[in-house]
Every structure is written in C-alpha cells, then in structure tokens.
Design an enzyme around this catalytic site. Structure first.
Site, mmCIF file in Angstrom:
data_model
loop_
_atom_site.group_PDB
_atom_site.id
_atom_site.type_symbol
_atom_site.label_atom_id
_atom_site.label_comp_id
_atom_site.label_asym_id
_atom_site.label_seq_id
_atom_site.Cartn_x
_atom_site.Cartn_y
_atom_site.Cartn_z
ATOM 1 N N LYS A 4 -17.546 6.290 41.710
ATOM 2 C CA LYS A 4 -17.688 7.365 42.703
ATOM 3 C C LYS A 4 -18.233 6.800 44.006
ATOM 4 O O LYS A 4 -17.743 7.113 45.094
ATOM 5 C CB LYS A 4 -18.700 8.418 42.220
ATOM 6 C CG LYS A 4 -18.252 9.332 41.124
ATOM 7 C CD LYS A 4 -19.359 10.363 40.893
ATOM 8 C CE LYS A 4 -19.093 11.282 39.750
ATOM 9 N NZ LYS A 4 -20.175 12.260 39.528
ATOM 10 N N ASP B 64 -20.651 16.469 41.222
ATOM 11 C CA ASP B 64 -20.337 16.738 39.824
ATOM 12 C C ASP B 64 -18.842 17.008 39.750
ATOM 13 O O ASP B 64 -18.313 17.811 40.531
ATOM 14 C CB ASP B 64 -21.140 17.907 39.253
ATOM 15 C CG ASP B 64 -21.180 17.820 37.728
ATOM 16 O OD1 ASP B 64 -21.652 16.788 37.207
ATOM 17 O OD2 ASP B 64 -20.707 18.751 37.056
ATOM 18 N N ARG C 210 -12.359 14.515 44.981
ATOM 19 C CA ARG C 210 -13.565 13.941 45.627
ATOM 20 C C ARG C 210 -13.309 13.731 47.123
ATOM 21 O O ARG C 210 -14.146 14.069 47.963
ATOM 22 C CB ARG C 210 -13.934 12.615 44.945
ATOM 23 C CG ARG C 210 -15.175 11.929 45.500
ATOM 24 C CD ARG C 210 -15.690 10.863 44.578
ATOM 25 N NE ARG C 210 -16.001 11.436 43.268
ATOM 26 C CZ ARG C 210 -15.203 11.323 42.196
ATOM 27 N NH1 ARG C 210 -14.095 10.600 42.235
ATOM 28 N NH2 ARG C 210 -15.518 11.918 41.061
HETATM 29 P P1 ITT Z 1 -23.183 10.789 38.065
HETATM 30 O O1 ITT Z 1 -23.536 12.095 37.386
HETATM 31 O O2 ITT Z 1 -24.239 9.746 37.934
HETATM 32 O O3 ITT Z 1 -22.676 10.977 39.467
HETATM 33 P P2 ITT Z 1 -21.109 10.771 36.040
HETATM 34 O O4 ITT Z 1 -20.010 9.803 35.676
HETATM 35 O O5 ITT Z 1 -22.071 11.196 34.955
HETATM 36 O O6 ITT Z 1 -21.911 10.161 37.284
HETATM 37 P P3 ITT Z 1 -20.096 13.464 36.212
HETATM 38 O O7 ITT Z 1 -21.162 14.021 35.335
HETATM 39 O O8 ITT Z 1 -19.738 14.189 37.476
HETATM 40 O O9 ITT Z 1 -20.423 11.996 36.704
HETATM 41 O O10 ITT Z 1 -18.804 13.281 35.296
HETATM 42 C C1 ITT Z 1 -17.653 12.878 35.873
HETATM 43 C C2 ITT Z 1 -16.650 12.537 34.789
HETATM 44 O O11 ITT Z 1 -15.419 13.229 35.070
HETATM 45 C C3 ITT Z 1 -16.311 11.059 34.873
HETATM 46 O O12 ITT Z 1 -17.129 10.292 34.011
HETATM 47 C C4 ITT Z 1 -14.842 11.044 34.481
HETATM 48 O O13 ITT Z 1 -14.714 11.097 33.081
HETATM 49 C C5 ITT Z 1 -14.330 12.357 35.071
HETATM 50 N N1 ITT Z 1 -13.899 12.166 36.474
HETATM 51 C C6 ITT Z 1 -14.486 12.691 37.594
HETATM 52 N N2 ITT Z 1 -13.861 12.261 38.698
HETATM 53 C C7 ITT Z 1 -12.858 11.460 38.279
HETATM 54 C C8 ITT Z 1 -11.884 10.715 38.952
HETATM 55 O O14 ITT Z 1 -11.833 10.659 40.282
HETATM 56 N N3 ITT Z 1 -11.017 10.014 38.229
HETATM 57 C C9 ITT Z 1 -11.062 10.029 36.884
HETATM 58 N N4 ITT Z 1 -11.970 10.691 36.162
HETATM 59 C C10 ITT Z 1 -12.879 11.409 36.855
#
Ligand code: ITT
Length: 193
Positions: A12, A69, A178
């Site tokens: 991200k 998120d 995003r």
């Molecule tokens: P932070 O909370 O620390 O930011 P995280 O990976 O835990 O990081 P989230 O709780 O927002 O983030 O979960 C996001 C999940 O959704 C991520 O792990 C992927 O499985 C999926 N995801 C989100 N954006 C994505 C993207 O651009 N491409 C592919 N999968 C994505």
C-alpha cells in the site's frame, strides 16, 4: 503537508508514495517514523476500521494521520471477504486467500466483484473519509506477478484481458480503488488549510 500513514502494508505504502511523488503531500509510514505498532481494526466496515487505525496512531503521536482500509467484495459471496480480506484463509497469505476464493467460486457463474478502499484522515479538523472502488470480475486462475493480495485473480473492467497483477503500478493507480480514494486527498487538504 506531512502526513503519517498508519499502515504496516508495504505494498500500500509503495502505491500511495508513487501517487504523491513530486507533490507537496509528504507521506511518512510507521516504519519511516520508527513507530512499532500494529493499529487495531475491530469493526465491520471499511469506514470504521480506517478511522480506528488513523485515530490509534493520532492518539500516539498527535500528528495528522491517514489510514487505508480496503478489501475485495465478491457478489456471489454476499460481499465477502470484504473487511476480512486479509484474514480470509486460516494461513492469511495472499496465496492461500486466492486459493480459497477460487474454491468458493468453483462452478459459480456470477463472478462480479469490486475492490474498495476507504481513506481516513484524522487530525486536520473534523475526522473525514474519502473512498474509491474498482469494478471487475474474479478470474478462473491467477495471472501476473505485480501488485499484491488478490490482484492476480482480479480482472478490472477497465483493463480488458488483463488481471490487476498484469498492470504497471501507474496503470493500477489510475483505475484502482486506492488510486481513486487517494487522488481525492489533495483537494480535501486544500479545503482544510
Ligand atoms: P494495514 O491495515 O496495516 O494498512 P492490511 O494489509 O492489514 O494493512 P487491510 O486491513 O486494509 O490492510 O486489508 C487489506 C487486504 O485487502 C489486503 O491484505 C489484501 O488481501 C486486500 N487488498 C486491499 N487492497 C488490495 C489491492 O490493491 N490489491 C490486492 N488486494 C488488496
């Protein structure tokens, strides 16, 4: 303006950094700031969790904070995995998550899905959220090596014939959930300063 990005997800951070390269929005991640915490996300909605993560880090630091998120909603699964995208499978790896998603959609005709992202901003006036989405379908097998998470299974409507993991980062940022949420940030910041 300097903002602390409350994420532990390096993918991200890389995508968002590319969006703001050369602008006056300077992003610091938790790692950049030497802050070793994993912000909680206990809610049932992207808005709740994004605000929760940003608040947690704002309370620790007093600095303007943003948090993302995000996740994937699959219509045939009633919107799952949604906010639980990261922890969809017991192993919680991208590979296991994608395998489980393919298994759950075995024989399913309606493969429509979307990525969603909620960006929370805390510490610049009232709390605020901005959002973005990207519509598409779930492929029958993975393809591509770029990106992260569900990208190899997601076929964006706006990139016919390619998975999200077959797009360059700039191409992904142009159409992604995003990219869309964060591209609203400069105008928001202008309205608050
Ligand atoms: P932070 O909370 O620390 O930011 P995280 O990976 O835990 O990081 P989230 O709780 O927002 O983030 O979960 C996001 C999940 O959704 C991520 O792990 C992927 O499985 C999926 N995801 C989100 N954006 C994505 C993207 O651009 N491409 C592919 N999968 C994505």
């Amino acid at each position: 303006m300097e903002l602390l990005f409350a994420t532990r997800n390096a993918h991200k951070a890389t995508e968002v950094r590319a969006l703001f390269a050369g602008t006056d929005v300077i992003l610091k991640t938790l790692d950049d700031a030497g802050i070793d915490v994993d912000p909680p996300e206990t809610g049932d909605t992207f808005v709740h969790n994004a605000l929760e993560k940003a608040h947690y880090v704002y309370t620790l630091t007093g600095l303007p904070c943003i948090a993302d998120d995000s996740g994937i909603e699959v219509d045939a699964l009633g919107g799952a995995p949604g906010v639980h995208s990261k922890r969809f499978s017991p192993a919680e790896t991208a590979e296991a998550n994608n395998t489980l998603l393919l298994k759950k959609l075995d024989g399913v005709k309606d493969r429509s899905a979307r990525f969603r992202c909620v960006l929370a901003i805390v510490g610049i006036g009232e709390d605020a959220t901005l959002d973005g989405r990207c519509e598409g379908t779930i492929a029958h097998s993975i393809s591509g090596t770029a990106g992260f998470g569900y990208d190899p299974l997601f076929l964006p409507t706006e990139a016919p014939g390619r998975s999200m993991a077959q797009l360059s980062m700039d191409e992904k940022n142009t159409i992604s959930h995003r990219g869309r949420a964060f591209s609203k940030l400069p105008a928001f910041l202008k309205s608050r300063t």
